[in-house]
Design a protein around this motif. Sequence first.
Motif, PDB file in Angstrom:
ATOM      1  N   PHE A  96       0.801  -1.212   0.000  1.00  0.00           N
ATOM      2  CA  PHE A  96       0.000   0.000   0.000  1.00  0.00           C
ATOM      3  C   PHE A  96       0.843   1.276   0.000  1.00  0.00           C
ATOM      4  N   ALA A  97       2.064   1.207  -0.549  1.00  0.00           N
ATOM      5  CA  ALA A  97       2.850   2.433  -0.741  1.00  0.00           C
ATOM      6  C   ALA A  97       2.179   3.314  -1.793  1.00  0.00           C
ATOM      7  N   THR A  98       1.400   2.670  -2.664  1.00  0.00           N
ATOM      8  CA  THR A  98       0.506   3.371  -3.574  1.00  0.00           C
ATOM      9  C   THR A  98      -0.864   2.740  -3.396  1.00  0.00           C
ATOM     10  N   LEU A  99      -1.885   3.386  -3.903  1.00  0.00           N
ATOM     11  CA  LEU A  99      -3.233   2.852  -3.738  1.00  0.00           C
ATOM     12  C   LEU A  99      -3.575   1.960  -4.926  1.00  0.00           C
ATOM     13  N   PRO A 100      -3.996   0.716  -4.670  1.00  0.00           N
ATOM     14  CA  PRO A 100      -4.280  -0.223  -5.757  1.00  0.00           C
ATOM     15  C   PRO A 100      -5.375   0.278  -6.688  1.00  0.00           C
ATOM     16  N   ALA A 101      -5.231  -0.004  -7.954  1.00  0.00           N
ATOM     17  CA  ALA A 101      -6.216   0.424  -8.949  1.00  0.00           C
ATOM     18  C   ALA A 101      -7.598  -0.129  -8.635  1.00  0.00           C
ATOM     19  N   GLU A 102      -7.647  -1.294  -7.972  1.00  0.00           N
ATOM     20  CA  GLU A 102      -8.941  -1.902  -7.633  1.00  0.00           C
ATOM     21  C   GLU A 102      -9.746  -1.031  -6.675  1.00  0.00           C
ATOM     22  N   LEU A 103      -9.068  -0.098  -5.998  1.00  0.00           N
ATOM     23  CA  LEU A 103      -9.749   0.747  -5.014  1.00  0.00           C
ATOM     24  C   LEU A 103     -10.209   2.091  -5.585  1.00  0.00           C
ATOM     25  N   LEU A 104      -9.990   2.311  -6.879  1.00  0.00           N
ATOM     26  CA  LEU A 104     -10.412   3.569  -7.498  1.00  0.00           C
ATOM     27  C   LEU A 104     -11.935   3.675  -7.497  1.00  0.00           C
ATOM     28  N   LEU A 105     -12.448   4.772  -6.936  1.00  0.00           N
ATOM     29  CA  LEU A 105     -13.896   5.007  -6.890  1.00  0.00           C
ATOM     30  C   LEU A 105     -14.362   5.903  -8.030  1.00  0.00           C
ATOM     31  N   THR A 106     -13.687   7.058  -8.190  1.00  0.00           N
ATOM     32  CA  THR A 106     -14.066   7.983  -9.257  1.00  0.00           C
ATOM     33  C   THR A 106     -12.818   8.633  -9.838  1.00  0.00           C
ATOM     34  N   SER A 107     -12.944   9.066 -11.068  1.00  0.00           N
ATOM     35  CA  SER A 107     -11.879   9.808 -11.728  1.00  0.00           C
ATOM     36  C   SER A 107     -12.527  10.988 -12.440  1.00  0.00           C
ATOM     37  N   GLU A 108     -12.041  12.186 -12.133  1.00  0.00           N
ATOM     38  CA  GLU A 108     -12.602  13.405 -12.723  1.00  0.00           C
ATOM     39  C   GLU A 108     -11.447  14.315 -13.111  1.00  0.00           C
ATOM     40  N   GLY A 109     -11.122  14.351 -14.392  1.00  0.00           N
ATOM     41  CA  GLY A 109      -9.963  15.117 -14.812  1.00  0.00           C
ATOM     42  C   GLY A 109      -8.705  14.555 -14.161  1.00  0.00           C
ATOM     43  N   ASN A 110      -7.960  15.432 -13.482  1.00  0.00           N
ATOM     44  CA  ASN A 110      -6.740  14.972 -12.804  1.00  0.00           C
ATOM     45  C   ASN A 110      -6.984  14.560 -11.357  1.00  0.00           C
ATOM     46  N   LEU A 111      -8.266  14.489 -10.963  1.00  0.00           N
ATOM     47  CA  LEU A 111      -8.632  14.069  -9.609  1.00  0.00           C
ATOM     48  C   LEU A 111      -9.004  12.593  -9.591  1.00  0.00           C
ATOM     49  N   GLN A 112      -8.456  11.869  -8.640  1.00  0.00           N
ATOM     50  CA  GLN A 112      -8.830  10.472  -8.441  1.00  0.00           C
ATOM     51  C   GLN A 112      -9.214  10.260  -6.983  1.00  0.00           C
TER      52      GLN A 112
END
Length: 259
Positions: free
Chosen positions: A17-33
């Motif tokens: 978890f040094a980075t957040l896994p892609a499986e945990l992505l909820l929303t993406s808006e422009g450059n905001l994740q």
Amino acid sequence: MSLEQFSRLLSTSTHNFATLPAELLLTSEGNLQTFYAPFDHVNAGARVVLCGITPGLQQASRALDEARQQLQAGASIEQAKQAAKETASFAGAMRNNLIALLDHIGLQTLLDIDSCARLFSTHRHLVHYTSALRYPVLVDGQNYSGSPAMLSRPSLRHQVETHLAEEVRTLGPQCLYIPLGPKVTEVFQHLQARGLLKAEQILDGLPHPSGANAERISYFLGSKTREKLSSKTNPTVLDAAKTRLLAKLATLQSESRMG
């Protein structure tokens, strides 16, 4: 999304978890994740709420790691949520700064404890830790620090008007809210305008406890004089905010003694 939906990933993953896994992505808006991390637990019996902007990568990673360890040890989903949130909320240097600020304004006296350090140990039942944005938001992969404004982007405003508003309703009209920094204060003023909060519940005026805000914190605490401040810090604004905050706390302490 919820911890239940991610429990299989968390209980079996060896990700650090040094980075957040892609499986945990909820929303993406422009450059905001926006990513999921287990900050769902609400301490419904809290007397005071400490509210930051959003969990940073460090806090999110700690929460995910703690949730994984709890689930692997056989804890329930709710137990894992609570442990993750208590372990990770305002973790790191931010916690020490926050305790110093809260003790400086005398919150410990209002809560009848010797130090606000207790809010992270023996007296967690008195406090609800939260963020204006419940789930961690990254901007171009870096921690979100309030820009663009939380109410200006649909994915961020949704978190405020859904998750935070729900927490306010759950906690009731006697709970006190301490927004950490002016960007969070704006969010609470928005909720106040919508009739969810009364002005006297909002104890605003503290500088944000981030290590990047060291000069403002030092001035607020009285450890750095006005003459030694850089041009980046406006002492007049901090002095006015502190005066208003201390006046509100004095009123609450007086009412508490009378009650």
